[in-house]
Motif scaffolding. Structure first.
Motif, mmCIF file in Angstrom:
data_model
loop_
_atom_site.group_PDB
_atom_site.id
_atom_site.type_symbol
_atom_site.label_atom_id
_atom_site.label_comp_id
_atom_site.label_asym_id
_atom_site.label_seq_id
_atom_site.Cartn_x
_atom_site.Cartn_y
_atom_site.Cartn_z
ATOM 1 N N ASP A 163 0.875 -1.174 0.000
ATOM 2 C CA ASP A 163 0.000 0.000 0.000
ATOM 3 C C ASP A 163 0.908 1.218 0.000
ATOM 4 N N ARG A 164 0.349 2.369 -0.290
ATOM 5 C CA ARG A 164 1.182 3.551 -0.491
ATOM 6 C C ARG A 164 2.022 3.885 0.742
ATOM 7 N N ASP A 165 1.378 4.014 1.895
ATOM 8 C CA ASP A 165 2.089 4.496 3.075
ATOM 9 C C ASP A 165 3.152 3.517 3.554
ATOM 10 N N THR A 166 2.827 2.222 3.561
ATOM 11 C CA THR A 166 3.803 1.250 4.061
ATOM 12 C C THR A 166 4.973 1.099 3.099
ATOM 13 N N GLU A 167 4.699 1.086 1.803
ATOM 14 C CA GLU A 167 5.799 0.970 0.843
ATOM 15 C C GLU A 167 6.756 2.157 0.952
ATOM 16 N N LEU A 168 6.207 3.365 1.076
ATOM 17 C CA LEU A 168 7.076 4.535 1.235
ATOM 18 C C LEU A 168 7.841 4.460 2.558
ATOM 19 N N ARG A 169 7.194 3.915 3.589
ATOM 20 C CA ARG A 169 7.865 3.754 4.877
ATOM 21 C C ARG A 169 9.041 2.794 4.752
ATOM 22 N N GLY A 191 7.257 -2.351 -4.943
ATOM 23 C CA GLY A 191 5.827 -2.327 -4.628
ATOM 24 C C GLY A 191 5.058 -3.346 -5.446
ATOM 25 N N ALA A 192 5.568 -3.692 -6.628
ATOM 26 C CA ALA A 192 4.934 -4.699 -7.489
ATOM 27 C C ALA A 192 5.488 -6.081 -7.163
ATOM 28 N N HIS A 193 5.332 -6.480 -5.901
ATOM 29 C CA HIS A 193 5.811 -7.785 -5.441
ATOM 30 C C HIS A 193 4.758 -8.847 -5.742
ATOM 31 N N VAL A 194 3.569 -8.678 -5.200
ATOM 32 C CA VAL A 194 2.379 -9.444 -5.586
ATOM 33 C C VAL A 194 1.194 -8.490 -5.517
ATOM 34 N N VAL A 195 0.046 -8.941 -5.967
ATOM 35 C CA VAL A 195 -1.170 -8.121 -5.881
ATOM 36 C C VAL A 195 -1.697 -8.194 -4.452
ATOM 37 N N PRO A 196 -1.915 -7.055 -3.783
ATOM 38 C CA PRO A 196 -2.398 -7.090 -2.403
ATOM 39 C C PRO A 196 -3.867 -7.498 -2.322
ATOM 40 N N PRO A 197 -4.324 -7.882 -1.143
ATOM 41 C CA PRO A 197 -5.719 -8.317 -1.009
ATOM 42 C C PRO A 197 -6.723 -7.267 -1.458
ATOM 43 N N GLU A 198 -6.404 -5.995 -1.252
ATOM 44 C CA GLU A 198 -7.332 -4.917 -1.611
ATOM 45 C C GLU A 198 -7.593 -4.840 -3.119
#
Length: 422
Positions: A163-169, A191-198
Motif C-alpha cells: 500500500d502507499r504508506d507502508t511501501e514509502l515507509r 511495490g509490485a511484489h504481488v497483488v495485495p488483497p485490496e
C-alpha cells in the motif's frame, strides 16, 4: 589531498590481493573476463581517508608515504579483497515465516502457500502492523549481521507493504538504516511484489495503475530502481512490461524478478527495455541468456540466487556456467528475505553457485563484488580494489581465492574495513 600525503591505512603482506581490476570501464565482467582479473601475490592496499590510493606488490610499496599516524593491518597468510556487495535483499520487513518452513518440509510448495494467503502476504500483514521504529530496529540488526559477513554495500528492496504508506515507509527505513551505520544501503522499490488483497478483485493491472498514479512520483530521489515479480501468482508478462515501460519513462532504472519458477520470458523482456539486472533466472534458458547478452550489449546483469532453490528444496538451479559461456554477465546474491532465503551468508551462496551453477572460485568472487556493484549501479565506487574507489576492504582467514568457496558455510572474515574505517 596531495600525492605525497602519508597513508592513513595500510593493509600489508597479503598472501593474495584480489583486485578485480582490469575490467572494461563501461560494462560488467562477462565471459573470460569474469575470471581474467588480476591477483597480486604478497601485496598491499593503501588508503587515504575513505579512498583507496594504491594497490600493488609489497616490493613496490612507497615507504616514504608511511607516517606515524598510518594504521597498519598485517595480512600475512590472508586473502585481501573488496568488500562484498549484496545486490538483492529484502532487508526491511516485520515478523518471520518459521511456521511456513514447517509447511514446506511437509511438502507444500511456495506457490501453494502464497495462494492460501501465506508467503509474501503473511509478511505483508506483519509489516503493516509493525511501527517504523520496530522496522528500523530490525533493519539495523540485520545490517550488523551482514557486516559481520563482510558485506559493505547492500541493496534493500521494499515490497512487504503493498500500500502507499507502508511501501514509502519501507524505502524511508532502508535509507535511514543506511545513514545510521557504515554499510551503504541502496533502496529499490518493489511495490509490485504481488497483488495485495485490496486489489484481488480488480486484478494486477489495476494495482499497477495505482502504483504508477499514487506512489512512484513520491519516490523520485528516494529509490533509483523499480522492480517487479513476473511469475505465476504474481504479475503476468504483459502487465510487467507495461509497468517497466511506464517506470522507465518516469526516470527509474529497471529490475525484474523473473524465471524463478517458470519460463515466462520476463528476463528477455526486461533486458529489451534496458533493465540493469534480471534476477533469479533459474528457468532462463542458455539460448535466451545469449540473446539477452547480445541485445543488452553485455550491460544487463543476471543476478543468481542459489540459496533460494536450496531453501525451497527445488532441483532447478540457474544455468550459470552456460550463461557465462554465452557472454551474459552474472552476479550472485543471497536474496535475504523471511520466506525463501532467511540467510545473510553470501559466502555460502558463493559455494552453492560453484557447486550447483558451475561457477569457478574466481568467477564467484567477481559475481559478488564488481558485477554485483554493476547490478545496483554502484560500480563507480565499490566492487574492486582500485585507486579512487571507496576503501571497502576485507581481510580473510584463508590463503587463496580457491579456498573461499571451499570452506562450505564458514565465514572467513577476519577484518572488515568500510570507508577506510577498521
Amino acid at each position: 589531498m596531495p600525492d605525497s600525503a602519508p597513508y592513513s591505512l595500510l593493509i600489508q603482506h597479503a598472501a593474495q590481493v584480489l583486485t578485480l581490476a582490469g575490467a572494461a570501464p563501461d560494462r560488467p565482467l562477462a565471459g573470460p573476463a569474469l575470471s581474467g582479473w588480476t591477483i597480486i601475490e604478497r601485496g598491499y592496499v593503501a588508503c587515504l581517508g575513505d579512498k583507496i590510493v594504491a594497490v600493488g606488490a609489497m616490493n613496490e610499496l612507497n615507504l616514504a608515504r608511511l607516517g606515524p599516524e598510518t594504521r597498519l593491518i598485517d595480512a600475512t597468510g590472508c586473502v585481501v579483497m573488496p568488500g562484498l556487495v549484496e545486490c538483492h535483499t529484502h532487508l526491511v520487513f516485520g515478523g518471520n515465516r518459521a511456521d511456513e518452513f514447517e509447511r514446506k518440509l511437509r511438502g507444500e510448495s511456495y506457490l501453494d502457500i502464497l495462494a492460501s494467503g501465506g508467503g509474501i502476504l503473511s509478511t505483508v500483514r506483519a509489516t503493516r502492523a509493525a511501527s517504523e521504529a520496530e522496522l528500523l530496529e530490525n533493519a539495523l540488526h540485520h545490517l550488523e549481521g551482514f557486516r559481520r559477513y563482510g558485506i559493505t554495500t547492500l541493496e534493500a528492496k521494499s515490497g512487504y507493504g503493498l500500500d502507499r504508506d507502508t511501501e514509502l515507509r519501507l524505502v524511508r527505513v532502508a535509507r535511514e538504516a543506511g545513514h545510521r551505520q557504515p554499510v551503504r544501503v541502496v533502496p529499490t522499490f518493489l511495490g509490485a511484489h504481488v497483488v495485495p488483497p485490496e486489489f484481488k478483485e480488480a486484478g494486477p493491472r489495476a494495482y499497477i495503475d495505482f502504483l504508477l498514479r499514487e506512489v512512484l512520483s513520491d519516490l523520485k530521489g528516494e529509490a533509483a530502481f523499480v522492480d517487479i515479480f513476473c511469475e505465476q501468482g504474481a504479475f503476468p508478462l504483459d502487465v510487467a512490461r507495461y509497468y517497466l515501460e511506464q517506470a522507465h519513462k518516469m526516470g527509474f532504472g529497471l529490475k525484474i524478478h523473473a524465471e524463478q519458477l517458470h519460463d515466462l520470458g520476463g528476463c528477455e523482456m526486461a533486458a529489451e527495455l534496458g533493465a540493469t539486472s534480471v534476477d533469479h533466472c533459474d528457468y532462463l534458458t542458455p539460448a535466451a541468456a545469449a540473446r539477452i547478452a547480445k541485445l543488452s550489449q553485455g550491460r544487463t546483469v543476471a543476478v543468481l540466487l542459489p540459496l533460494v532453490p536450496l531453501f525451497l528444496r527445488q532441483e532447478k538451479y540457474a544455468a550459470g556456467r552456460e550463461f557465462i559461456d554465452n557472454g551474459l554477465p552474472v552476479a550472485v546474491s543471497t536474496d535475504f528475505n523471511p520466506g525463501s532465503c532467511p540467510s545473510k551468508n553470501l559466502w555460502l551462496a558463493l559455494s552453492v553457485a560453484c557447486l550447483k551453477m558451475g561457477l569457478t572460485p574466481k568467477e564467484a568472487v567477481a559475481a559478488a563484488t564488481l558485477n554485483a556493484a554493476w547490478a545496483i549501479g554502484q560500480q563507480h565506487d565499490c566492487g574492486s580494489l582500485e585507486p579512487g574507489k571507496r576503501a571497502d576492504v576485507l581481510v580473510l582467514n584463508v590463503g587463496s581465492v580457491a579456498e573461499i568457496p571451499y570452506w562450505l558455510g564458514e565465514n572467513p572474515m577476519r577484518d572488515v574495513v568500510i570507508g577506510g574505517q577498521h
